[in-house]
Design a protein around this motif. Structure first.
Motif, PDB file in Angstrom:
ATOM      1  N   UNK A  28      -2.158  -4.630 -16.313  1.00  0.00           N
ATOM      2  CA  UNK A  28      -2.204  -5.890 -16.903  1.00  0.00           C
ATOM      3  C   UNK A  28      -1.342  -6.931 -16.107  1.00  0.00           C
ATOM      4  N   UNK A  29      -0.067  -6.413 -16.103  1.00  0.00           N
ATOM      5  CA  UNK A  29       1.191  -7.353 -15.571  1.00  0.00           C
ATOM      6  C   UNK A  29       0.710  -7.704 -14.201  1.00  0.00           C
ATOM      7  N   UNK A  30       0.287  -6.746 -13.549  1.00  0.00           N
ATOM      8  CA  UNK A  30       0.111  -7.089 -12.094  1.00  0.00           C
ATOM      9  C   UNK A  30      -1.217  -8.342 -11.915  1.00  0.00           C
ATOM     10  N   UNK A  31      -2.024  -8.129 -12.972  1.00  0.00           N
ATOM     11  CA  UNK A  31      -3.186  -9.083 -12.833  1.00  0.00           C
ATOM     12  C   UNK A  31      -2.440 -10.458 -13.359  1.00  0.00           C
ATOM     13  N   UNK A  32      -1.674 -10.374 -14.477  1.00  0.00           N
ATOM     14  CA  UNK A  32      -0.751 -11.395 -14.902  1.00  0.00           C
ATOM     15  C   UNK A  32      -0.079 -12.228 -13.528  1.00  0.00           C
ATOM     16  N   UNK A  33       0.765 -11.483 -12.724  1.00  0.00           N
ATOM     17  CA  UNK A  33       1.285 -12.098 -11.521  1.00  0.00           C
ATOM     18  C   UNK A  33       0.323 -12.753 -11.011  1.00  0.00           C
ATOM     19  N   UNK A  34      -0.687 -12.274 -10.509  1.00  0.00           N
ATOM     20  CA  UNK A  34      -1.919 -12.948  -9.435  1.00  0.00           C
ATOM     21  C   UNK A  34      -2.275 -14.187 -10.348  1.00  0.00           C
ATOM     22  N   UNK A  47       0.822  -1.188  -0.034  1.00  0.00           N
ATOM     23  CA  UNK A  47       0.048   0.071   0.025  1.00  0.00           C
ATOM     24  C   UNK A  47       0.891   1.320  -0.110  1.00  0.00           C
ATOM     25  N   UNK A  48       1.917   1.143   0.758  1.00  0.00           N
ATOM     26  CA  UNK A  48       2.751   2.352   0.808  1.00  0.00           C
ATOM     27  C   UNK A  48       3.491   2.647  -0.546  1.00  0.00           C
ATOM     28  N   UNK A  49       4.070   1.211  -1.013  1.00  0.00           N
ATOM     29  CA  UNK A  49       4.440   1.493  -2.404  1.00  0.00           C
ATOM     30  C   UNK A  49       3.561   2.447  -3.506  1.00  0.00           C
ATOM     31  N   UNK A  50       2.332   1.943  -3.489  1.00  0.00           N
ATOM     32  CA  UNK A  50       1.407   2.775  -4.355  1.00  0.00           C
ATOM     33  C   UNK A  50       1.369   4.195  -3.896  1.00  0.00           C
ATOM     34  N   UNK A  51       1.218   4.629  -2.678  1.00  0.00           N
ATOM     35  CA  UNK A  51       1.135   5.910  -2.295  1.00  0.00           C
ATOM     36  C   UNK A  51       2.382   6.510  -2.463  1.00  0.00           C
ATOM     37  N   UNK A  52       3.502   6.056  -2.342  1.00  0.00           N
ATOM     38  CA  UNK A  52       4.732   6.691  -2.550  1.00  0.00           C
ATOM     39  C   UNK A  52       5.007   6.981  -4.138  1.00  0.00           C
ATOM     40  N   UNK A  53       4.577   6.003  -4.990  1.00  0.00           N
ATOM     41  CA  UNK A  53       4.712   5.921  -6.392  1.00  0.00           C
ATOM     42  C   UNK A  53       3.872   7.188  -6.890  1.00  0.00           C
ATOM     43  N   UNK A  54       2.662   7.098  -6.283  1.00  0.00           N
ATOM     44  CA  UNK A  54       1.551   7.957  -6.559  1.00  0.00           C
ATOM     45  C   UNK A  54       2.418   9.374  -6.244  1.00  0.00           C
ATOM     46  N   UNK A  55       2.653   9.728  -5.281  1.00  0.00           N
ATOM     47  CA  UNK A  55       3.223  11.332  -4.960  1.00  0.00           C
ATOM     48  C   UNK A  55       4.244  11.347  -6.004  1.00  0.00           C
ATOM     49  N   UNK A  56       5.370  10.645  -5.938  1.00  0.00           N
ATOM     50  CA  UNK A  56       6.447  10.909  -6.902  1.00  0.00           C
ATOM     51  C   UNK A  56       6.006  11.110  -8.428  1.00  0.00           C
ATOM     52  N   UNK A  57       4.910  10.321  -8.855  1.00  0.00           N
ATOM     53  CA  UNK A  57       4.472  10.706 -10.317  1.00  0.00           C
ATOM     54  C   UNK A  57       3.884  11.849 -10.195  1.00  0.00           C
ATOM     55  N   UNK A  58       3.047  12.386  -9.376  1.00  0.00           N
ATOM     56  CA  UNK A  58       2.384  13.660  -9.246  1.00  0.00           C
ATOM     57  C   UNK A  58       3.215  14.849  -9.407  1.00  0.00           C
ATOM     58  N   UNK A  59       4.322  14.557  -8.454  1.00  0.00           N
ATOM     59  CA  UNK A  59       5.271  15.620  -8.163  1.00  0.00           C
ATOM     60  C   UNK A  59       6.068  16.013  -9.759  1.00  0.00           C
ATOM     61  N   UNK A  60       6.221  14.915 -10.592  1.00  0.00           N
ATOM     62  CA  UNK A  60       6.792  15.244 -11.735  1.00  0.00           C
ATOM     63  C   UNK A  60       5.928  15.090 -12.719  1.00  0.00           C
ATOM     64  N   UNK A  83       8.376  -2.873  -9.210  1.00  0.00           N
ATOM     65  CA  UNK A  83       8.058  -1.923 -10.298  1.00  0.00           C
ATOM     66  C   UNK A  83       6.856  -1.711 -10.858  1.00  0.00           C
ATOM     67  N   UNK A  84       6.125  -2.874 -11.045  1.00  0.00           N
ATOM     68  CA  UNK A  84       4.715  -2.809 -11.909  1.00  0.00           C
ATOM     69  C   UNK A  84       3.804  -2.302 -10.922  1.00  0.00           C
ATOM     70  N   UNK A  85       4.075  -2.360  -9.406  1.00  0.00           N
ATOM     71  CA  UNK A  85       3.254  -1.877  -8.590  1.00  0.00           C
ATOM     72  C   UNK A  85       3.483  -0.103  -8.580  1.00  0.00           C
TER      73      UNK A  85
END
Lengths: 175, 196, 224
Positions: B125-131, A84-97, B111-113
């Protein structure tokens, strides 16, 4: 003046990113005694889905039953929270740039459809491989290497070695 | 001292919150280093972008050196850390399958996450594939079990299996990595640039 | 001017970074090696050695057994044969050579019980005590005089003579009572009785010892 052709997206210097990632791994080991991970959360989700859809089946299967405990959801897991943290963190980074947006990234030589099919089949292979090796690039290879684990080094060499061997067959997809 | 949670210095209840915080940093670093782009990741196999290799090995060396220093100074007890178990053929075969999956799909789970978070559809699609892959593995578990559970050698480190001094090993690994970084820059200059 | 210098400096930045890494990694190799000490420092060990809490007398022990002190954990460090012949009630047998085994750690390394080590005399139990103390285990005591003193004081106490202080008589009374408790009706037959005592004692349900749970190291595998 000649303008230099450049990639659209500017990312961090890889050494800087690697340095921060290394510090993060040290920090993770220092706090929790274990490394980072990613595919564990996907396993937990699969187990949860199967357990919800067919609890009898999940109980019978000797692999799911390892992760299904009475009264405790497999989602209540360190790795799930980390993901969950990865999703949040990547979203923050993506939105910043300014990198957020629905899109399929593929080489101009291949179609969108082909890219999605390969992404899907690559995912399936990765899912199977990550279970056999008990971890993916982050869980087994990266965190394993940080503590000099033999298995981590073998997994890392195996992943990159095979990928280089097979890169030739997939070259159309990328270059 | 450390590791803090297994030594009860920080209570176990905190681990979920800490997990989220660590995950945020992890995701941020992955995304900011460009790991959310499958073409950048795949570049390492075709020689037009070596970011993966650089990030990966810099991280491994920094963490190795850092952990060894912390162990030496007594801040963290290396023997209490979780060492990824070694299942010899499981690691080799699993790694080989992952390698094909990597070059075909262009992502690995972490990285896909991070790419899912910024809306890449191929990553979803890749994440679904992993699952689906995990699902296939679990359904065919009896078939995979001999590899999955066999050839177990314990939670060993290279110090146990090769009998090397960890400090010398890290030193050599650092030199190898730096030579590798230098070589990749040379290769990149020769390979046709790919823009993505 | 400054800018140009900076540019020139920055063009070397990767070389500088690489050399920092190499220096750091080389530093690891060159670090002076020392044997990592496990457990406590020699100074603490020495102060533990002379601490009066190290020994527990047979009287004190008998009193605590009779009062069914739940915090007592008796550990017999003699070998298995001797243990089978005779031992204190509810004692656990951990022979001296097994003291540092992984299996015996939950018994010795804990803070819920007062661990009492004993052997035939002080010799082996003292050795076990030093070994365990070095590892930093807490609440360790040695039964002063071991089983031999146990016999001569509790099981078969000497009758005090007339010229002895009243304390001695009090002690004798206690010891007699204790020896009754431990199943010896007539002090004269002590030696013989003792063997029988042991039988009755070991047959009786041994005290449930809950070894300290080892800290869970890691959750299930599948670390990725």
């Amino acid at each position: 003046m000649k303008t230099k052709k450049q990639n659209k997206h500017i990312y961090w210097n890889p050494y800087f990113g690697g340095f921060l990632l290394g510090i993060l791994i040290i920090f993770t080991f220092f706090i929790t005694g274990r490394g980072l991970g990613a595919s564990g959360a996907m396993k937990s989700s699969v187990v949860t889905i199967v357990d919800a859809a067919a609890p009898k089946h999940a109980e019978k299967n000797s692999y799911y039953s390892k992760f299904v405990e009475d009264g405790e959801s497999p989602m209540n897991n360190w790795l799930v929270f980390e993901t969950l943290g990865v999703l949040i963190g990547a979203f923050i980074s993506g939105s910043l740039s300014g990198r957020i947006g629905w899109r399929v990234q593929h080489s101009p030589k291949i179609t969108r459809r082909r890219r999605l099919i390969f992404a899907f089949s690559g995912g399936i292979l990765f899912g199977i491989g990550a279970q056999i090796a008990r971890g993916c690039t982050s869980g087994a290879a990266l965190s394993g290497m940080a503590v000099l684990s033999t298995g981590g080094f073998i997994t890392m060499l195996s992943i990159f070695g095979t990928a280089y061997l097979f890169a030739y067959f997939f070259r159309k997809n990328w270059i | 001292m450390g590791p803090l949670i297994p030594n009860d210095i920080i209570s176990f209840e905190w681990s979920s919150i800490i997990a989220i915080i660590i995950g945020i940093f992890f995701g941020f670093i992955l995304e900011a280093s460009g790991f959310s782009s499958s073409r950048k990741l795949a570049g390492v196999f075709y020689g037009y972008d070596f970011a993966v290799l650089k990030v990966f090995f810099t991280a491994a060396i920094v963490s190795l050196i850092g952990l060894l220093y912390m162990d030496y100074l007594g801040y963290v007890d290396m023997s209490r850390l979780y060492v990824h178990p070694t299942y010899l053929w499981g690691a080799i075969i699993g790694g080989a399958i992952m390698g094909i999956g990597f070059v075909a799909g262009g992502f690995c789970p972490g990285t896909s996450l991070s790419a899912v978070a910024i809306g890449k559809i191929d990553a979803m699609v890749n994440v679904v594939g992993i699952m689906v892959g995990v699902f296939i593995f679990s359904e065919l578990y009896p078939l995979f079990e001999p590899i999955y559970n066999g050839y177990f050698q314990g939670n060993i480190t290279l110090v146990d299996s090769l009998g090397v001094n960890p400090f010398w090993f890290v030193f050599l690994l650092t030199i190898v990595a730096i030579i590798m970084f230098f070589a990749t820059d040379l290769i990149r200059k020769r390979v046709k640039k790919v823009f993505y | 001017m400054v800018n140009r210098k900076l540019v020139r400096f920055l063009s070397f930045r990767y070389i500088i970074l690489a050399s920092i890494l190499i220096v750091l990694a080389g530093g690891l190799v060159l670090l002076p090696k020392y044997e990592k000490r496990e457990g406590i420092s020699p100074e603490t060990l020495l102060s533990n050695v002379i601490s009066p809490e190290r020994y527990i007398t047979t009287d004190e022990l008998a009193d605590r057994i009779i009062n069914q002190d739940p915090s007592l954990l008796l550990i017999d460090v003699r070998d298995k044969n001797n243990f089978n012949k005779y031992s204190l009630p509810n004692a656990v047998n951990i022979p001296l050579k097994n003291v540092l085994d992984v299996d015996s750690e939950p018994y010795l390394n804990q803070d819920q019980y007062d661990v009492i080590l004993f052997s035939n005399d002080n010799l082996y139990s003292d050795q076990a005590w030093v070994l365990c103390n070095r590892k930093g285990y807490k609440n360790l005591h040695v039964l002063k005089g071991g089983i031999n003193t146990w016999f001569s004081t509790i099981i078969n106490p000497k009758q005090p003579t007339e010229d002895m202080p009243s304390n001695a008589f009090k002690q004798y009374a206690f010891r007699k009572a204790a020896s009754m408790y431990f199943g010896v009706a007539y002090p004269k037959k002590a030696q013989k009785q003792a063997v029988i005592t042991k039988n009755t004692n070991t047959v009786s349900v041994p005290k449930k010892i809950v070894p300290k749970k080892k800290k869970k190291k890691m959750p299930v595998e599948g670390g990725c």
